[in-house]
Design an enzyme around this catalytic site. Structure first.
Site, mmCIF file in Angstrom:
data_model
loop_
_atom_site.group_PDB
_atom_site.id
_atom_site.type_symbol
_atom_site.label_atom_id
_atom_site.label_comp_id
_atom_site.label_asym_id
_atom_site.label_seq_id
_atom_site.Cartn_x
_atom_site.Cartn_y
_atom_site.Cartn_z
ATOM 1 N N GLY A 42 67.408 103.850 14.984
ATOM 2 C CA GLY A 42 68.050 103.485 16.255
ATOM 3 C C GLY A 42 67.174 102.780 17.263
ATOM 4 O O GLY A 42 67.654 101.963 18.045
ATOM 5 N N GLU A 97 62.695 106.158 21.784
ATOM 6 C CA GLU A 97 63.969 106.635 21.222
ATOM 7 C C GLU A 97 65.117 105.798 21.783
ATOM 8 O O GLU A 97 65.030 105.273 22.898
ATOM 9 C CB GLU A 97 64.200 108.103 21.606
ATOM 10 C CG GLU A 97 64.033 109.090 20.466
ATOM 11 C CD GLU A 97 65.150 109.040 19.432
ATOM 12 O OE1 GLU A 97 65.683 107.947 19.154
ATOM 13 O OE2 GLU A 97 65.468 110.094 18.886
ATOM 14 N N ASP A 101 70.394 113.086 23.189
ATOM 15 C CA ASP A 101 71.708 113.735 23.289
ATOM 16 C C ASP A 101 71.490 115.239 23.474
ATOM 17 O O ASP A 101 71.368 115.710 24.602
ATOM 18 C CB ASP A 101 72.511 113.392 22.025
ATOM 19 C CG ASP A 101 73.907 113.972 22.024
ATOM 20 O OD1 ASP A 101 74.296 114.617 23.006
ATOM 21 O OD2 ASP A 101 74.637 113.772 21.028
ATOM 22 N N LYS A 129 71.921 111.092 27.635
ATOM 23 C CA LYS A 129 73.276 111.581 27.895
ATOM 24 C C LYS A 129 73.222 112.712 28.905
ATOM 25 O O LYS A 129 72.450 113.659 28.755
ATOM 26 C CB LYS A 129 73.916 112.091 26.594
ATOM 27 C CG LYS A 129 74.534 110.995 25.779
ATOM 28 C CD LYS A 129 75.460 111.552 24.726
ATOM 29 C CE LYS A 129 75.716 110.489 23.678
ATOM 30 N NZ LYS A 129 76.620 110.967 22.608
ATOM 31 N N PHE A 150 80.350 109.039 22.911
ATOM 32 C CA PHE A 150 79.636 108.487 21.769
ATOM 33 C C PHE A 150 79.565 106.971 21.915
ATOM 34 O O PHE A 150 80.577 106.302 22.068
ATOM 35 C CB PHE A 150 80.316 108.857 20.453
ATOM 36 C CG PHE A 150 79.437 108.623 19.271
ATOM 37 C CD1 PHE A 150 78.464 109.544 18.922
ATOM 38 C CD2 PHE A 150 79.537 107.455 18.531
ATOM 39 C CE1 PHE A 150 77.614 109.319 17.852
ATOM 40 C CE2 PHE A 150 78.690 107.214 17.455
ATOM 41 C CZ PHE A 150 77.728 108.155 17.120
ATOM 42 N N VAL A 151 78.351 106.449 21.900
ATOM 43 C CA VAL A 151 78.152 105.014 22.120
ATOM 44 C C VAL A 151 77.502 104.356 20.909
ATOM 45 O O VAL A 151 76.805 105.008 20.125
ATOM 46 C CB VAL A 151 77.272 104.765 23.381
ATOM 47 C CG1 VAL A 151 78.019 105.172 24.637
ATOM 48 C CG2 VAL A 151 75.937 105.492 23.289
ATOM 49 N N ASP A 157 74.243 103.455 16.035
ATOM 50 C CA ASP A 157 75.243 103.212 15.004
ATOM 51 C C ASP A 157 76.347 104.246 14.989
ATOM 52 O O ASP A 157 76.226 105.337 15.552
ATOM 53 C CB ASP A 157 74.574 103.235 13.627
ATOM 54 C CG ASP A 157 74.208 104.661 13.205
ATOM 55 O OD1 ASP A 157 73.486 105.331 13.970
ATOM 56 O OD2 ASP A 157 74.657 105.104 12.126
HETATM 57 P P1 IMP Z 1 69.805 114.617 19.580
HETATM 58 O O1 IMP Z 1 68.911 115.285 18.596
HETATM 59 O O2 IMP Z 1 71.125 115.344 19.731
HETATM 60 O O3 IMP Z 1 69.156 114.376 20.930
HETATM 61 O O4 IMP Z 1 70.241 113.246 18.956
HETATM 62 C C1 IMP Z 1 69.392 112.200 18.857
HETATM 63 C C2 IMP Z 1 69.842 111.207 17.803
HETATM 64 O O5 IMP Z 1 71.242 111.300 17.537
HETATM 65 C C3 IMP Z 1 69.609 109.803 18.317
HETATM 66 O O6 IMP Z 1 68.341 109.342 17.957
HETATM 67 C C4 IMP Z 1 70.728 109.034 17.668
HETATM 68 O O7 IMP Z 1 70.321 108.548 16.402
HETATM 69 C C5 IMP Z 1 71.840 110.023 17.478
HETATM 70 N N1 IMP Z 1 72.855 109.925 18.556
HETATM 71 C C6 IMP Z 1 73.053 110.755 19.600
HETATM 72 N N2 IMP Z 1 74.051 110.344 20.384
HETATM 73 C C7 IMP Z 1 74.499 109.189 19.830
HETATM 74 C C8 IMP Z 1 75.537 108.258 20.207
HETATM 75 O O8 IMP Z 1 76.259 108.382 21.214
HETATM 76 N N3 IMP Z 1 75.682 107.185 19.380
HETATM 77 C C9 IMP Z 1 74.928 106.980 18.261
HETATM 78 N N4 IMP Z 1 73.955 107.830 17.885
HETATM 79 C C10 IMP Z 1 73.748 108.925 18.663
HETATM 80 MG MG MG Z 2 71.795 107.554 14.405
#
Ligand code: IMP
Ligand code: MG
Length: 177
Positions: A42, A97, A101, A129, A150-151, A157
């Site tokens: 990403g 990053e 999220d 987020k 979700f973006v 992606d």
């Molecule tokens: P986390 O571990 O929940 O903070 O998620 C981090 C990873 O989830 C990011 O590096 C993204 O690859 C993916 N991710 C989280 N939210 C989104 C979104 O809205 N769109 C696409 N990928 C996301």
């Molecule tokens: Mg991803």
């Protein structure tokens, strides 16, 4: 190409934010060098554009982790698919990053990298987020705080698609293309 969903952040707004982040990082690391660690896949566009806005010596490394699979919800399980090529002891590391999220991925990565004794470690994330972080993460350099939708686009992606969109758009999960 057909526009998908509702555009949340335009190409121009992304460029402005990334330039600002580059200035902030360059100011903070003036007189030394930075090791940018991009989290694949990403972060590849943010990494490329951010690096070109930096005015201090920069080296690059990448990690690939999986936390999402192809779904839109975090699994909470982080797996290292590709580790760093180089040692980071005594280096000033900035993790790049695409989005924070739940914070689970970065929490895991910080713990994993701190053990390797870098001189310092900070986070640059294009998107944070709002409201739904499960683990508080200190994101020193941030582009935008966004609502918990979700973006996709600019590296992000859905099922492997849309990373190449030059803007960030909200994907309607109930009305997928
Ligand atoms: P986390 O571990 O929940 O903070 O998620 C981090 C990873 O989830 C990011 O590096 C993204 O690859 C993916 N991710 C989280 N939210 C989104 C979104 O809205 N769109 C696409 N990928 C996301
Ligand atoms: Mg991803």
């Amino acid at each position: 190409m057909e526009t998908i969903g509702t555009v949340l952040i335009t190409e121009e707004q992304i460029a402005d934010a990334v330039a600002r982040m580059g200035r902030e990082i360059s100011a903070d690391y003036d007189g030394t060098s930075v090791l940018l660690v991009g989290i694949l896949k990403g972060a590849f566009l943010t990494m490329a554009d951010l690096a070109r806005e930096m005015r201090v010596p920069v080296e690059f490394d990448f990690m690939a982790v999986s936390s999402y699979g192809d779904a839109t919800k975090s699994s909470g399980v982080v797996r290292i698919l590709k580790d760093l090529d180089q040692e980071i002891s005594d280096r000033h590391v900035v993790i790049v990053e695409d989005i924070v999220d739940t914070g689970l991925t970065l929490h895991y990565l910080l713990e994993n990298l701190r053990v390797r004794k870098p001189a310092s470690i900070e986070i640059a994330a294009l998107l944070v987020k709002e409201g739904i972080q499960q683990i508080p993460i200190d994101v020193k350099y941030r582009g935008f705080d966004i609502p918990p939708d979700f973006v996709v686009g600019y590296g992000l992606d859905y099922g492997g698609l849309y990373r190449n969109l030059p803007y960030i758009t909200v994907l309607d999960e109930n009305n997928l293309p």
